[in-house]
Write a protein that holds these residues in place. Structure first.
Motif, PDB file in Angstrom:
ATOM      1  N   ASN A 182       2.338  -2.758   2.662  1.00  0.00           N
ATOM      2  CA  ASN A 182       2.242  -1.541   3.463  1.00  0.00           C
ATOM      3  C   ASN A 182       3.514  -0.713   3.310  1.00  0.00           C
ATOM      4  O   ASN A 182       3.645   0.034   2.366  1.00  0.00           O
ATOM      5  CB  ASN A 182       1.951  -1.912   4.924  1.00  0.00           C
ATOM      6  CG  ASN A 182       1.478  -0.737   5.746  1.00  0.00           C
ATOM      7  OD1 ASN A 182       2.175   0.254   5.896  1.00  0.00           O
ATOM      8  ND2 ASN A 182       0.276  -0.839   6.308  1.00  0.00           N
ATOM      9  N   GLY A 183       4.480  -0.868   4.222  1.00  0.00           N
ATOM     10  CA  GLY A 183       5.707  -0.098   4.146  1.00  0.00           C
ATOM     11  C   GLY A 183       6.552  -0.469   2.940  1.00  0.00           C
ATOM     12  O   GLY A 183       6.548  -1.613   2.482  1.00  0.00           O
ATOM     13  N   ILE A 184       7.306   0.514   2.421  1.00  0.00           N
ATOM     14  CA  ILE A 184       8.131   0.274   1.247  1.00  0.00           C
ATOM     15  C   ILE A 184       9.369   1.162   1.320  1.00  0.00           C
ATOM     16  O   ILE A 184       9.297   2.313   1.750  1.00  0.00           O
ATOM     17  CB  ILE A 184       7.325   0.551  -0.047  1.00  0.00           C
ATOM     18  CG1 ILE A 184       8.085   0.118  -1.305  1.00  0.00           C
ATOM     19  CG2 ILE A 184       6.933   2.023  -0.134  1.00  0.00           C
ATOM     20  CD1 ILE A 184       7.210   0.159  -2.571  1.00  0.00           C
ATOM     21  N   VAL A 185      10.515   0.603   0.930  1.00  0.00           N
ATOM     22  CA  VAL A 185      11.747   1.384   0.876  1.00  0.00           C
ATOM     23  C   VAL A 185      12.721   0.688  -0.062  1.00  0.00           C
ATOM     24  O   VAL A 185      12.728  -0.545  -0.163  1.00  0.00           O
ATOM     25  CB  VAL A 185      12.378   1.563   2.277  1.00  0.00           C
ATOM     26  CG1 VAL A 185      12.906   0.246   2.830  1.00  0.00           C
ATOM     27  CG2 VAL A 185      13.487   2.607   2.261  1.00  0.00           C
ATOM     28  N   GLY A 186      13.529   1.477  -0.761  1.00  0.00           N
ATOM     29  CA  GLY A 186      14.523   0.923  -1.662  1.00  0.00           C
ATOM     30  C   GLY A 186      15.924   1.303  -1.226  1.00  0.00           C
ATOM     31  O   GLY A 186      16.122   2.203  -0.402  1.00  0.00           O
ATOM     32  N   THR A 187      16.902   0.628  -1.782  1.00  0.00           N
ATOM     33  CA  THR A 187      18.289   0.930  -1.476  1.00  0.00           C
ATOM     34  C   THR A 187      18.741   2.158  -2.269  1.00  0.00           C
ATOM     35  O   THR A 187      18.232   2.420  -3.365  1.00  0.00           O
ATOM     36  CB  THR A 187      19.199  -0.268  -1.800  1.00  0.00           C
ATOM     37  OG1 THR A 187      19.001  -0.660  -3.171  1.00  0.00           O
ATOM     38  CG2 THR A 187      18.878  -1.447  -0.900  1.00  0.00           C
ATOM     39  N   ALA A 196       6.949  -4.398   3.047  1.00  0.00           N
ATOM     40  CA  ALA A 196       6.389  -5.048   4.229  1.00  0.00           C
ATOM     41  C   ALA A 196       4.975  -5.531   3.901  1.00  0.00           C
ATOM     42  O   ALA A 196       4.114  -4.733   3.518  1.00  0.00           O
ATOM     43  CB  ALA A 196       6.357  -4.079   5.395  1.00  0.00           C
ATOM     44  N   ASP A 197       4.766  -6.827   4.049  1.00  0.00           N
ATOM     45  CA  ASP A 197       3.448  -7.432   3.827  1.00  0.00           C
ATOM     46  C   ASP A 197       2.773  -7.571   5.185  1.00  0.00           C
ATOM     47  O   ASP A 197       2.964  -8.555   5.888  1.00  0.00           O
ATOM     48  CB  ASP A 197       3.605  -8.796   3.156  1.00  0.00           C
ATOM     49  CG  ASP A 197       2.272  -9.428   2.802  1.00  0.00           C
ATOM     50  OD1 ASP A 197       1.224  -8.853   3.161  1.00  0.00           O
ATOM     51  OD2 ASP A 197       2.277 -10.499   2.162  1.00  0.00           O
ATOM     52  N   ILE A 198       1.990  -6.560   5.560  1.00  0.00           N
ATOM     53  CA  ILE A 198       1.349  -6.579   6.867  1.00  0.00           C
ATOM     54  C   ILE A 198       0.258  -7.644   6.925  1.00  0.00           C
ATOM     55  O   ILE A 198      -0.051  -8.166   7.989  1.00  0.00           O
ATOM     56  CB  ILE A 198       0.779  -5.179   7.210  1.00  0.00           C
ATOM     57  CG1 ILE A 198       0.493  -5.056   8.707  1.00  0.00           C
ATOM     58  CG2 ILE A 198      -0.428  -4.851   6.351  1.00  0.00           C
ATOM     59  CD1 ILE A 198       0.189  -3.636   9.150  1.00  0.00           C
ATOM     60  N   ASN A 222      10.415 -13.420   8.279  1.00  0.00           N
ATOM     61  CA  ASN A 222       9.060 -13.877   8.583  1.00  0.00           C
ATOM     62  C   ASN A 222       8.384 -12.986   9.612  1.00  0.00           C
ATOM     63  O   ASN A 222       7.925 -13.447  10.667  1.00  0.00           O
ATOM     64  CB  ASN A 222       9.088 -15.328   9.084  1.00  0.00           C
ATOM     65  CG  ASN A 222       8.947 -16.321   7.949  1.00  0.00           C
ATOM     66  OD1 ASN A 222       8.004 -16.246   7.166  1.00  0.00           O
ATOM     67  ND2 ASN A 222       9.894 -17.221   7.844  1.00  0.00           N
ATOM     68  N   LYS A 223       8.335 -11.724   9.335  1.00  0.00           N
ATOM     69  CA  LYS A 223       7.599 -10.786  10.194  1.00  0.00           C
ATOM     70  C   LYS A 223       7.209  -9.589   9.359  1.00  0.00           C
ATOM     71  O   LYS A 223       8.052  -8.997   8.688  1.00  0.00           O
ATOM     72  CB  LYS A 223       8.441 -10.339  11.387  1.00  0.00           C
ATOM     73  CG  LYS A 223       7.661  -9.447  12.366  1.00  0.00           C
ATOM     74  CD  LYS A 223       8.439  -9.184  13.616  1.00  0.00           C
ATOM     75  CE  LYS A 223       7.616  -8.339  14.595  1.00  0.00           C
ATOM     76  NZ  LYS A 223       6.356  -9.028  15.012  1.00  0.00           N
ATOM     77  N   GLY A 224       5.947  -9.263   9.394  1.00  0.00           N
ATOM     78  CA  GLY A 224       5.469  -8.099   8.678  1.00  0.00           C
ATOM     79  C   GLY A 224       5.222  -6.956   9.640  1.00  0.00           C
ATOM     80  O   GLY A 224       5.401  -7.081  10.851  1.00  0.00           O
ATOM     81  N   GLY A 225       4.814  -5.831   9.104  1.00  0.00           N
ATOM     82  CA  GLY A 225       4.539  -4.689   9.953  1.00  0.00           C
ATOM     83  C   GLY A 225       4.122  -3.493   9.135  1.00  0.00           C
ATOM     84  O   GLY A 225       3.638  -3.622   8.011  1.00  0.00           O
ATOM     85  N   ASP A 226       4.368  -2.336   9.687  1.00  0.00           N
ATOM     86  CA  ASP A 226       3.934  -1.076   9.081  1.00  0.00           C
ATOM     87  C   ASP A 226       5.090  -0.456   8.300  1.00  0.00           C
ATOM     88  O   ASP A 226       5.624  -1.084   7.396  1.00  0.00           O
ATOM     89  CB  ASP A 226       3.420  -0.158  10.186  1.00  0.00           C
ATOM     90  CG  ASP A 226       2.357   0.816   9.707  1.00  0.00           C
ATOM     91  OD1 ASP A 226       2.424   1.245   8.547  1.00  0.00           O
ATOM     92  OD2 ASP A 226       1.466   1.161  10.497  1.00  0.00           O
ATOM     93  N   LEU A 238      11.816  -2.035  11.096  1.00  0.00           N
ATOM     94  CA  LEU A 238      10.415  -2.384  10.861  1.00  0.00           C
ATOM     95  C   LEU A 238       9.569  -1.882  12.023  1.00  0.00           C
ATOM     96  O   LEU A 238       9.812  -2.228  13.179  1.00  0.00           O
ATOM     97  CB  LEU A 238      10.267  -3.900  10.722  1.00  0.00           C
ATOM     98  CG  LEU A 238       8.851  -4.465  10.720  1.00  0.00           C
ATOM     99  CD1 LEU A 238       8.085  -4.005   9.483  1.00  0.00           C
ATOM    100  CD2 LEU A 238       8.870  -5.983  10.796  1.00  0.00           C
ATOM    101  N   CYS A 239       8.558  -1.085  11.710  1.00  0.00           N
ATOM    102  CA  CYS A 239       7.711  -0.499  12.745  1.00  0.00           C
ATOM    103  C   CYS A 239       6.460  -1.333  13.002  1.00  0.00           C
ATOM    104  O   CYS A 239       5.944  -2.009  12.119  1.00  0.00           O
ATOM    105  CB  CYS A 239       7.305   0.916  12.336  1.00  0.00           C
ATOM    106  SG  CYS A 239       8.701   2.040  12.202  1.00  0.00           S
ATOM    107  N   GLY A 240       5.987  -1.245  14.219  1.00  0.00           N
ATOM    108  CA  GLY A 240       4.792  -1.961  14.666  1.00  0.00           C
ATOM    109  C   GLY A 240       4.723  -1.839  16.172  1.00  0.00           C
ATOM    110  O   GLY A 240       4.449  -0.772  16.713  1.00  0.00           O
TER     111      GLY A 240
END
Length: 295
Positions: A182-187, A196-198, A222-226, A238-240
């Motif tokens: 789902n969510g993705i961001v790079g440095t 993010a593996d929702i 060990n937590k996924g989200g949006d 991390l949003c959710g």
């Protein structure tokens, strides 16, 4: 004694998170409601001046929140845009979910289609994207059935992460080892990519090699989200259910409560890049911060 020790450790952890959050969020700051006129907000992204663009996907619109705090409609034909990202030239790139494409909007609002298929098949539904400093586009492709689609099942079984090389029209697979990205961001230096593996309830970090491929995946937390974003210190947001904040080692150091059912995404904007902008269900919020965004 064991139970008492458990509660003591929990209390110490909560206190540590509170102390860390105090170093990130401006003193006394809480989420401030900007507007609640939408159906479902997503995809916030800042331009170089600090203006923020975001989507209201069910209404097929892209909105602009400028550095003076004013809201304006940017496009009422967004291609059902979801995630957004603004490139160096000020073009707003969008995961256009109507036909599972990537679009690029000029600053004046006209759009071109950058990509419309993978090996002749419709993508599941590009969700979020990030642009590498070299111009390559990395995007996630989970499957969420939309009520505006005629199709009732995906043409591609796997849910993957893809890269669209700069100037190309054909994406390439860079990660197929995630349940539902789902969510993705790079440095900012282009060395690492977070996904993010929702579906698997995890966040992974990859190294980006010189040829654009991803390597050396590690479990970040060990937590996924949006949606996800980074601040200047390398902390990940991390949003959710609100916003969870993790330090660069993957340890949770804070949580921002948001008075909505779901917080879909976040970015840093404003003239000084110290305003955390939140897309949360039917609303958008801002939080004054002591840190700036990485982007």
């Amino acid at each position: 004694m064991k139970l008492a020790a458990f509660f003591l450790l929990a209390a110490l952890s909560a206190n540590a998170q509170s102390d860390s959050l105090h170093l990130l969020v401006a003193d006394g700051a809480k989420p401030v409601l900007i507007s609640k006129q939408f159906k479902f907000t997503e995809g916030p992204a800042p331009d170089r001046k600090g203006n923020i663009y975001f989507t209201d996907q069910p209404n097929n619109t892209i909105w602009k929140f400028d550095t003076k705090g004013r809201l304006s409609l940017f496009s009422d034909k967004s291609g059902r845009a979801n995630g957004l990202y603004v490139d160096k030239k000020g073009n707003i790139l969008a995961c256009a979910d109507a036909d599972n494409e990537l679009w690029s909007f000029s600053p004046k609002g006209t759009h071109t289609v950058l990509m419309d298929n993978f090996e002749g098949k419709k993508l599941n539904g590009p969700n979020d994207l990030w642009i590498h400093p070299n111009g390559d586009i990395y995007f996630t492709d989970p499957y969420y059935q939309r009520n505006y689609w005629t199709r009732q099942k995906p043409e591609i079984d796997a849910m993957r992460v893809y890269r669209l090389p700069k100037g190309a029209s054909a994406p390439v697979i860079v990660a197929d080892d995630i349940v539902k990205p789902n969510g993705i961001v790079g440095t900012p230096d282009g060395k690492y990519l977070y996904v993010a593996d929702i579906g698997g309830d995890k966040i992974y970090r990859y190294e980006i090699s010189g040829d654009g491929k991803l390597a050396n995946r590690i479990l970040f937390t060990n937590k996924g989200g949006d949606g996800i974003t980074l601040d200047e210190r390398g902390n990940l947001y991390l949003c959710g259910n609100g916003v969870f904040i993790y330090n660069p080692q993957g340890q949770q150091i804070g949580h921002i409560d948001v008075p909505e059912k779901w917080t879909a995404n976040a970015c840093f904007g404003g003239r000084k890049r110290n305003i955390l902008f939140l897309t949360a269900s039917t609303a958008v919020y801002t939080v004054d911060m002591k840190v700036k965004g990485a982007e």
